[in-house]
Design a protein around this motif. Sequence first.
Motif, mmCIF file in Angstrom:
data_model
loop_
_atom_site.group_PDB
_atom_site.id
_atom_site.type_symbol
_atom_site.label_atom_id
_atom_site.label_comp_id
_atom_site.label_asym_id
_atom_site.label_seq_id
_atom_site.Cartn_x
_atom_site.Cartn_y
_atom_site.Cartn_z
ATOM 1 N N LEU A 129 65.788 67.932 79.938
ATOM 2 C CA LEU A 129 65.636 66.514 80.259
ATOM 3 C C LEU A 129 66.374 65.665 79.231
ATOM 4 C CD1 LEU A 129 61.896 66.147 81.234
ATOM 5 C CD2 LEU A 129 63.846 66.136 82.737
ATOM 6 N N ILE B 288 62.140 65.312 76.386
ATOM 7 C CA ILE B 288 61.765 63.900 76.228
ATOM 8 C C ILE B 288 62.059 63.443 74.802
ATOM 9 C CG2 ILE B 288 59.878 62.249 76.396
ATOM 10 C CD1 ILE B 288 58.545 64.278 78.335
ATOM 11 N N ALA B 289 61.738 64.316 73.831
ATOM 12 C CA ALA B 289 61.984 63.974 72.433
ATOM 13 C C ALA B 289 63.475 63.735 72.199
ATOM 14 C CB ALA B 289 61.488 65.093 71.524
ATOM 15 N N LEU B 290 64.310 64.609 72.760
ATOM 16 C CA LEU B 290 65.747 64.458 72.528
ATOM 17 C C LEU B 290 66.315 63.276 73.288
ATOM 18 C CD1 LEU B 290 67.117 68.058 72.285
ATOM 19 C CD2 LEU B 290 66.719 66.389 70.513
ATOM 20 N N LEU C 102 57.293 68.369 67.329
ATOM 21 C CA LEU C 102 57.349 69.457 68.305
ATOM 22 C C LEU C 102 57.724 70.763 67.617
ATOM 23 C CD1 LEU C 102 59.081 67.791 71.356
ATOM 24 C CD2 LEU C 102 56.742 68.583 71.186
ATOM 25 N N PHE D 109 51.902 62.494 72.652
ATOM 26 C CA PHE D 109 52.235 63.870 72.264
ATOM 27 C C PHE D 109 51.803 64.153 70.832
ATOM 28 C CE2 PHE D 109 54.717 64.354 76.082
ATOM 29 C CZ PHE D 109 54.682 65.718 76.306
ATOM 30 N N PHE E 262 59.420 62.708 66.520
ATOM 31 C CA PHE E 262 59.036 63.445 67.728
ATOM 32 C C PHE E 262 59.577 64.877 67.668
ATOM 33 C CE2 PHE E 262 58.484 62.540 72.567
ATOM 34 C CZ PHE E 262 57.638 63.614 72.658
ATOM 35 N N VAL E 263 60.873 65.007 67.369
ATOM 36 C CA VAL E 263 61.491 66.329 67.333
ATOM 37 C C VAL E 263 60.807 67.212 66.285
ATOM 38 C CG1 VAL E 263 63.602 67.545 66.695
ATOM 39 C CG2 VAL E 263 63.719 65.585 68.231
ATOM 40 N N VAL F 120 56.934 75.990 72.144
ATOM 41 C CA VAL F 120 57.577 74.687 72.264
ATOM 42 C C VAL F 120 58.039 74.541 73.701
ATOM 43 C CG1 VAL F 120 59.485 73.232 71.555
ATOM 44 C CG2 VAL F 120 58.267 74.578 69.874
ATOM 45 N N GLY G 144 62.479 59.083 67.128
ATOM 46 C CA GLY G 144 63.072 60.286 67.710
ATOM 47 C C GLY G 144 62.982 61.464 66.765
ATOM 48 N N GLU H 133 54.892 72.345 65.869
ATOM 49 C CA GLU H 133 54.030 73.072 66.801
ATOM 50 C C GLU H 133 54.485 74.522 66.932
ATOM 51 O OE1 GLU H 133 51.267 72.224 68.926
ATOM 52 O OE2 GLU H 133 51.250 70.871 67.214
ATOM 53 N N GLY H 134 55.799 74.686 66.978
ATOM 54 C CA GLY H 134 56.350 76.022 67.123
ATOM 55 C C GLY H 134 56.121 76.863 65.879
ATOM 56 N N ILE I 245 55.930 60.574 82.520
ATOM 57 C CA ILE I 245 56.661 59.831 81.495
ATOM 58 C C ILE I 245 57.111 58.467 82.009
ATOM 59 C CG2 ILE I 245 57.390 61.896 80.279
ATOM 60 C CD1 ILE I 245 60.104 61.597 81.502
ATOM 61 N N VAL J 199 52.826 66.063 83.291
ATOM 62 C CA VAL J 199 53.627 65.367 82.292
ATOM 63 C C VAL J 199 54.197 64.109 82.949
ATOM 64 C CG1 VAL J 199 55.518 65.521 80.657
ATOM 65 C CG2 VAL J 199 54.229 67.561 81.265
ATOM 66 N N VAL K 96 60.115 70.766 78.443
ATOM 67 C CA VAL K 96 60.025 69.400 78.983
ATOM 68 C C VAL K 96 59.746 68.394 77.856
ATOM 69 C CG1 VAL K 96 58.684 67.884 80.481
ATOM 70 C CG2 VAL K 96 59.373 70.128 81.292
ATOM 71 N N ALA K 97 58.766 68.745 76.998
ATOM 72 C CA ALA K 97 58.439 67.854 75.875
ATOM 73 C C ALA K 97 59.647 67.684 74.949
ATOM 74 C CB ALA K 97 57.254 68.404 75.099
ATOM 75 N N THR K 98 60.325 68.801 74.648
ATOM 76 C CA THR K 98 61.501 68.718 73.772
ATOM 77 C C THR K 98 62.578 67.845 74.396
ATOM 78 O OG1 THR K 98 60.992 70.987 73.224
ATOM 79 C CG2 THR K 98 63.040 70.115 72.388
#
Lengths: 306, 359
Positions: A42, A99-101, B328, B279, B324-325, A92, B321, B331-332, B79, B77, A95-97
């Motif tokens: 996305l 949106i982040a990008l 995430l 998130f 957010f990255v 990870v 941004g 999390e990994g 958005i 999800v 879809v979430a990634t």
Amino acid sequence: MTADQWIALVAGIVGGALRVGAPFLFVSLGECLTEKSGRINLGLEGVLVLSAMAAFGGAYLTDSAWLGVLIGAAAGAVLALLHGLLCSLDRVNDVATGIALMLLGTGLAFYLGKPLIQPQAPQLPAIPLGFWSDNTVVQSALQVNALVPVGIVLAGLMYWGFARTRAGLLVRMAGDSANATRALGYSVSGIRVAATTAGGFIAGLGGASLTLFYPGSWNEGISSGQGLIAVALVIFARWSPLRCVGAAFLFGGAGAIGPALQSIGVGWGYHLFNTVPYVLTLVILVLTCKPGSVAIGSPGELSSTR
Amino acid sequence: MRNALKEIALPAFAIAAALLVFGVLVWFAGVSPVDVWVTLFKGAFGDWFSWQNTLQRAAPLMLTALCVAIPARAGLVIIGGEGAVVLGGLACAALPYAIPLPGNIVGTVAICFAGAVVGALWIMLAGWLRQYRGINETISSLLLAYIAIGIFKHLVEGALRDPASLNKPSTRSLPDGLGIGGIAGSDVHWGLVIGIVACVGLGLWLRATASGFSIRVVGGNPRTAQLVGLPATQLILAACGVGGACAGVAGAVEVAAVHTNANASIIAGYGYAGILVSFIARHNPIAIIPVAILFGGFGAAGSLLQRRLGLPDASVLVLQGIAFVLILASEGLRMIDWKTLLKNRMPRAVQPKLVKEST
């Protein structure tokens, strides 16, 4: 309406299809490659905006439109590579990634692109497809972005590549069955990262065609959701690069209705006509998706269709 | 308690790392990172003035984050909260001119309710399309957001336009007595209270009621939900409706408390920032409150970064941004079992997990 107005309207829509459709073409081809490998990006919306800015900035600084195209594509590839690497981590979600990008790419483009709002950069050459007509309206409407033929050739190459090459087969295998790919000793993550990066590179060409051809400037509203429409477009095109071409031009034409009507003096509903591509996308999704079943041609590992 | 600490530590670490990366970025632009950090803090939480600014921005963020969080607990999800925000704001501005309303609290509740209903219907449309037509709700909700913005602009520049608004097309201002005022003489409006009440209320709802629990079951394990006979479609539509109502109220509050009419200023990206807030709060309504205040603070500090240090106004977008990255990515990293990973690395093709899957 007079005959001249009809001609202007049709020429505006057809010309607009070729012009507005160019970014759709590249983004949908990039998304097609990414999704074939079993991942959804996305973030291509962010890729599109960032590469549009980078291409414009590159062309402005190097004084060469084609170098700008390369710089834009490279910027797209870098952002997509980040997506690919992040998604390779456990837990990870792609879809979430994405949106982040999308947020990061847009933010970076706005941040780095601030000084680029005023200047003029060299433009891509136009191919005069309207040479057969004496009508100047038709001639000017059919000035086609030099990247359009590149995109059509690329679509053909991708079609052939998926069908006939080892790399194409690997991408399709990673998309259809991660376990089979691992069993044969290939790295699923490796293939997907490579496909996502290449997809970002292709989408970056779309960004370049946004800023280096009509209207040919960088501004912050340059792409509003075109990268996302591409995701829906790939579903519509059933993951076939060749059908992406048709779909992209169909959407380009839909996006050109508003401006074409305005150019012949129909001012009513300008904003409504601008939503036509989004409405069309939804309508097509309604017609092509079926509840509880997976679309034909869909890669088996794709998270959005499972 | 130790668990809660762990839950907070990782996002906090990621935000710190984001500030660090952002510092490097502005350093390339020739601005001292320390100045940026200090300005960010001052602009967000430095004094009462910046606190007011921060809280004012946090209010819509709480509500738009709920528009992501509640459907997310049901497994969706969504958005496209921005669409519910703009249409909710429009409904709120238009209602007093469609039907006469008393110029008191009743009227104010009525216009907020109008925003909630329109927002709820808009997001439920995305849920409906998913349940009945099998369309991915992430894509459809975003497409719907762009369509909503088109409808909004069409109406504000056309049928609902106040002829007196010359340069900036707006609807007519709300009649006297319908606006939402400040809390005890401050600049912070009652929207903040609405946001906090909504977060706490929905948090308790998810945790303590049967319907809230059912929604979590549907989102957590659809197959279990099917086995125990939960009405998944109704629950999913309800979650979308509740989330959309929150975003619609966010739009209504922006109109009733900040702008007094509907104009293009309410398309301010609160819907998109809400995604990020939700998130980071891991879709937990209570956790949304502090995260929304933090990001409201970043937003409030943005204009100070621009004025004091000459950074572009998009700097805050970049910071968001990066945050957010990194969150995430963290999390990994959380799930990696470092000990086993270092001790015995097995070749990928013969991992025991895979053998189990294929048999």
